[in-house]
Design a protein around this motif. Sequence first.
Motif, PDB file in Angstrom:
ATOM      1  N   ARG A  45       0.843  -1.186   0.000  1.00  0.00           N
ATOM      2  CA  ARG A  45       0.000   0.000   0.000  1.00  0.00           C
ATOM      3  C   ARG A  45       0.887   1.248   0.000  1.00  0.00           C
ATOM      4  NH1 ARG A  45      -5.211  -0.172   3.875  1.00  0.00           N
ATOM      5  NH2 ARG A  45      -5.226  -2.249   2.926  1.00  0.00           N
ATOM      6  N   GLU A  46       0.483   2.241  -0.788  1.00  0.00           N
ATOM      7  CA  GLU A  46       1.305   3.433  -0.956  1.00  0.00           C
ATOM      8  C   GLU A  46       0.455   4.693  -0.964  1.00  0.00           C
ATOM      9  OE1 GLU A  46       3.159   3.164  -4.815  1.00  0.00           O
ATOM     10  OE2 GLU A  46       1.233   2.961  -5.846  1.00  0.00           O
ATOM     11  N   LEU A  47       1.100   5.791  -0.636  1.00  0.00           N
ATOM     12  CA  LEU A  47       0.428   7.086  -0.681  1.00  0.00           C
ATOM     13  C   LEU A  47       0.101   7.446  -2.122  1.00  0.00           C
ATOM     14  CD1 LEU A  47      -0.304   9.939   0.594  1.00  0.00           C
ATOM     15  CD2 LEU A  47       2.039  10.575  -0.048  1.00  0.00           C
ATOM     16  N   VAL A  48      -1.101   7.971  -2.331  1.00  0.00           N
ATOM     17  CA  VAL A  48      -1.457   8.564  -3.612  1.00  0.00           C
ATOM     18  C   VAL A  48      -1.456  10.084  -3.459  1.00  0.00           C
ATOM     19  CG1 VAL A  48      -3.204   8.771  -5.407  1.00  0.00           C
ATOM     20  CG2 VAL A  48      -2.852   6.576  -4.254  1.00  0.00           C
TER      21      VAL A  48
ATOM     22  N   THR B  41      -4.139  18.446   4.045  1.00  0.00           N
ATOM     23  CA  THR B  41      -4.306  18.782   5.456  1.00  0.00           C
ATOM     24  C   THR B  41      -5.526  19.681   5.646  1.00  0.00           C
ATOM     25  OG1 THR B  41      -3.007  20.819   5.408  1.00  0.00           O
ATOM     26  CG2 THR B  41      -1.790  18.739   5.666  1.00  0.00           C
ATOM     27  N   SER B  42      -5.832  19.952   6.887  1.00  0.00           N
ATOM     28  CA  SER B  42      -6.969  20.817   7.213  1.00  0.00           C
ATOM     29  C   SER B  42      -6.725  22.258   6.759  1.00  0.00           C
ATOM     30  CB  SER B  42      -7.249  20.787   8.715  1.00  0.00           C
ATOM     31  OG  SER B  42      -6.085  21.128   9.434  1.00  0.00           O
ATOM     32  N   THR B  43      -5.460  22.599   6.494  1.00  0.00           N
ATOM     33  CA  THR B  43      -5.141  23.940   6.000  1.00  0.00           C
ATOM     34  C   THR B  43      -4.937  23.969   4.493  1.00  0.00           C
ATOM     35  OG1 THR B  43      -2.804  23.588   6.467  1.00  0.00           O
ATOM     36  CG2 THR B  43      -4.126  24.649   8.192  1.00  0.00           C
ATOM     37  N   GLY B  44      -5.181  22.839   3.838  1.00  0.00           N
ATOM     38  CA  GLY B  44      -5.119  22.801   2.384  1.00  0.00           C
ATOM     39  C   GLY B  44      -3.777  22.447   1.785  1.00  0.00           C
ATOM     40  N   VAL B  45      -2.848  22.038   2.604  1.00  0.00           N
ATOM     41  CA  VAL B  45      -1.545  21.636   2.075  1.00  0.00           C
ATOM     42  C   VAL B  45      -1.667  20.236   1.475  1.00  0.00           C
ATOM     43  CG1 VAL B  45       0.856  21.146   2.637  1.00  0.00           C
ATOM     44  CG2 VAL B  45      -0.320  23.058   3.750  1.00  0.00           C
ATOM     45  N   THR B  46      -1.235  20.101   0.247  1.00  0.00           N
ATOM     46  CA  THR B  46      -1.371  18.825  -0.455  1.00  0.00           C
ATOM     47  C   THR B  46      -0.023  18.141  -0.636  1.00  0.00           C
ATOM     48  OG1 THR B  46      -1.216  19.937  -2.604  1.00  0.00           O
ATOM     49  CG2 THR B  46      -3.421  19.576  -1.710  1.00  0.00           C
ATOM     50  N   ASN B  47      -0.105  16.841  -0.794  1.00  0.00           N
ATOM     51  CA  ASN B  47       1.080  16.023  -1.030  1.00  0.00           C
ATOM     52  C   ASN B  47       0.681  14.933  -2.010  1.00  0.00           C
ATOM     53  OD1 ASN B  47       3.693  14.988  -0.722  1.00  0.00           O
ATOM     54  ND2 ASN B  47       3.041  13.587   0.894  1.00  0.00           N
ATOM     55  N   TYR B  48       1.496  14.738  -3.046  1.00  0.00           N
ATOM     56  CA  TYR B  48       1.189  13.753  -4.079  1.00  0.00           C
ATOM     57  C   TYR B  48       2.359  12.796  -4.267  1.00  0.00           C
ATOM     58  CZ  TYR B  48      -2.611  16.853  -5.605  1.00  0.00           C
ATOM     59  OH  TYR B  48      -3.749  17.625  -5.671  1.00  0.00           O
ATOM     60  N   ALA B  49       2.038  11.570  -4.601  1.00  0.00           N
ATOM     61  CA  ALA B  49       3.069  10.650  -5.060  1.00  0.00           C
ATOM     62  C   ALA B  49       3.593  11.166  -6.401  1.00  0.00           C
ATOM     63  CB  ALA B  49       2.490   9.249  -5.232  1.00  0.00           C
ATOM     64  N   GLY B  50       4.875  10.967  -6.620  1.00  0.00           N
ATOM     65  CA  GLY B  50       5.465  11.469  -7.848  1.00  0.00           C
ATOM     66  C   GLY B  50       4.809  10.927  -9.104  1.00  0.00           C
ATOM     67  N   SER B  51       4.337   9.689  -9.017  1.00  0.00           N
ATOM     68  CA  SER B  51       3.765   9.038 -10.193  1.00  0.00           C
ATOM     69  C   SER B  51       2.413   9.617 -10.601  1.00  0.00           C
ATOM     70  CB  SER B  51       3.621   7.538  -9.943  1.00  0.00           C
ATOM     71  OG  SER B  51       2.777   7.300  -8.829  1.00  0.00           O
ATOM     72  N   VAL B  52       1.789  10.388  -9.724  1.00  0.00           N
ATOM     73  CA  VAL B  52       0.455  10.919 -10.052  1.00  0.00           C
ATOM     74  C   VAL B  52       0.446  12.440 -10.179  1.00  0.00           C
ATOM     75  CG1 VAL B  52      -0.573   8.968  -8.828  1.00  0.00           C
ATOM     76  CG2 VAL B  52      -0.433  11.195  -7.685  1.00  0.00           C
TER      77      VAL B  52
ATOM     78  N   GLY C 139       0.437  16.013 -11.438  1.00  0.00           N
ATOM     79  CA  GLY C 139       0.032  16.548 -12.735  1.00  0.00           C
ATOM     80  C   GLY C 139      -1.147  15.822 -13.353  1.00  0.00           C
ATOM     81  N   ARG C 140      -1.513  14.669 -12.800  1.00  0.00           N
ATOM     82  CA  ARG C 140      -2.648  13.900 -13.337  1.00  0.00           C
ATOM     83  C   ARG C 140      -3.795  13.822 -12.336  1.00  0.00           C
ATOM     84  NH1 ARG C 140      -2.082   8.632 -14.303  1.00  0.00           N
ATOM     85  NH2 ARG C 140      -0.434   8.295 -12.744  1.00  0.00           N
ATOM     86  N   PHE C 141      -3.466  13.731 -11.056  1.00  0.00           N
ATOM     87  CA  PHE C 141      -4.472  13.612 -10.006  1.00  0.00           C
ATOM     88  C   PHE C 141      -4.556  14.922  -9.234  1.00  0.00           C
ATOM     89  CE2 PHE C 141      -4.117   8.716  -9.208  1.00  0.00           C
ATOM     90  CZ  PHE C 141      -4.266   8.494 -10.576  1.00  0.00           C
ATOM     91  N   THR C 142      -5.760  15.219  -8.763  1.00  0.00           N
ATOM     92  CA  THR C 142      -5.961  16.401  -7.932  1.00  0.00           C
ATOM     93  C   THR C 142      -6.802  16.017  -6.730  1.00  0.00           C
ATOM     94  OG1 THR C 142      -5.906  17.852  -9.869  1.00  0.00           O
ATOM     95  CG2 THR C 142      -6.835  18.754  -7.841  1.00  0.00           C
ATOM     96  N   ILE C 143      -6.312  16.365  -5.554  1.00  0.00           N
ATOM     97  CA  ILE C 143      -7.057  16.102  -4.328  1.00  0.00           C
ATOM     98  C   ILE C 143      -7.658  17.403  -3.828  1.00  0.00           C
ATOM     99  CG2 ILE C 143      -5.074  16.380  -2.767  1.00  0.00           C
ATOM    100  CD1 ILE C 143      -6.236  14.012  -1.135  1.00  0.00           C
ATOM    101  N   SER C 144      -8.881  17.311  -3.330  1.00  0.00           N
ATOM    102  CA  SER C 144      -9.542  18.480  -2.762  1.00  0.00           C
ATOM    103  C   SER C 144     -10.353  18.033  -1.557  1.00  0.00           C
ATOM    104  CB  SER C 144     -10.432  19.166  -3.805  1.00  0.00           C
ATOM    105  OG  SER C 144     -11.431  18.282  -4.262  1.00  0.00           O
TER     106      SER C 144
ATOM    107  N   LYS D 112      -3.584   5.595 -16.256  1.00  0.00           N
ATOM    108  CA  LYS D 112      -2.719   4.624 -16.901  1.00  0.00           C
ATOM    109  C   LYS D 112      -3.009   3.231 -16.347  1.00  0.00           C
ATOM    110  CE  LYS D 112       1.015   8.053 -17.024  1.00  0.00           C
ATOM    111  NZ  LYS D 112       2.416   8.347 -16.622  1.00  0.00           N
ATOM    112  N   PRO D 113      -2.695   2.192 -17.098  1.00  0.00           N
ATOM    113  CA  PRO D 113      -2.917   0.832 -16.571  1.00  0.00           C
ATOM    114  C   PRO D 113      -2.219   0.598 -15.228  1.00  0.00           C
ATOM    115  CG  PRO D 113      -2.525   0.739 -18.924  1.00  0.00           C
ATOM    116  CD  PRO D 113      -2.288   2.169 -18.512  1.00  0.00           C
ATOM    117  N   GLU D 114      -1.086   1.242 -15.016  1.00  0.00           N
ATOM    118  CA  GLU D 114      -0.376   1.050 -13.751  1.00  0.00           C
ATOM    119  C   GLU D 114      -1.045   1.752 -12.577  1.00  0.00           C
ATOM    120  OE1 GLU D 114       0.913   2.152 -16.654  1.00  0.00           O
ATOM    121  OE2 GLU D 114       2.439   3.708 -16.336  1.00  0.00           O
ATOM    122  N   ASP D 115      -2.102   2.493 -12.829  1.00  0.00           N
ATOM    123  CA  ASP D 115      -2.897   3.074 -11.741  1.00  0.00           C
ATOM    124  C   ASP D 115      -3.911   2.068 -11.189  1.00  0.00           C
ATOM    125  OD1 ASP D 115      -2.940   6.144 -13.578  1.00  0.00           O
ATOM    126  OD2 ASP D 115      -1.752   5.708 -11.777  1.00  0.00           O
TER     127      ASP D 115
END
Length: 113
Positions: free
Chosen positions: A45-48, A52-63, A65-70, A84-87
């Motif tokens: 299992r890995e981070l995608v 945070t509660s203040t809106g700071v985001t963190n993304y896995a490098g592989s996603v 530019g493609r994924f957006t969290i809100s 991608k198939p690897e997703d």
Amino acid sequence: QVQLVESGGGLVQAGGSLRLSCAASGSTSRITVMGWRRQRPGKQRELVASITSTGVTNYAGSVKGRFTISRDNATVVLQMNSLKPEDTGVYYCKVVRGSSEFWGQGTQVTVSS
């Protein structure tokens, strides 16, 4: 306690989009971090992405530019574009409240080539 209900996921062709949503209920007032983790076939299992509660985001490098969290109060959304198939994998919602972690039941995302 915090209860999590996930929705979204499914089967999509490569290049397509999916939207995952996770709604938290119960004792949500002190939730700090909300996010998504995934478990791809044969992998740990890995981070995608997380937010945070203040809106700071963190993304896995592989996603990046493609994924957006809100996040809107106790709901977190993961918009997944250019899939991608690897997703392919099971995506889990995870929230942190104080020193406790809560997990959703997981939702399957399958990307066909």
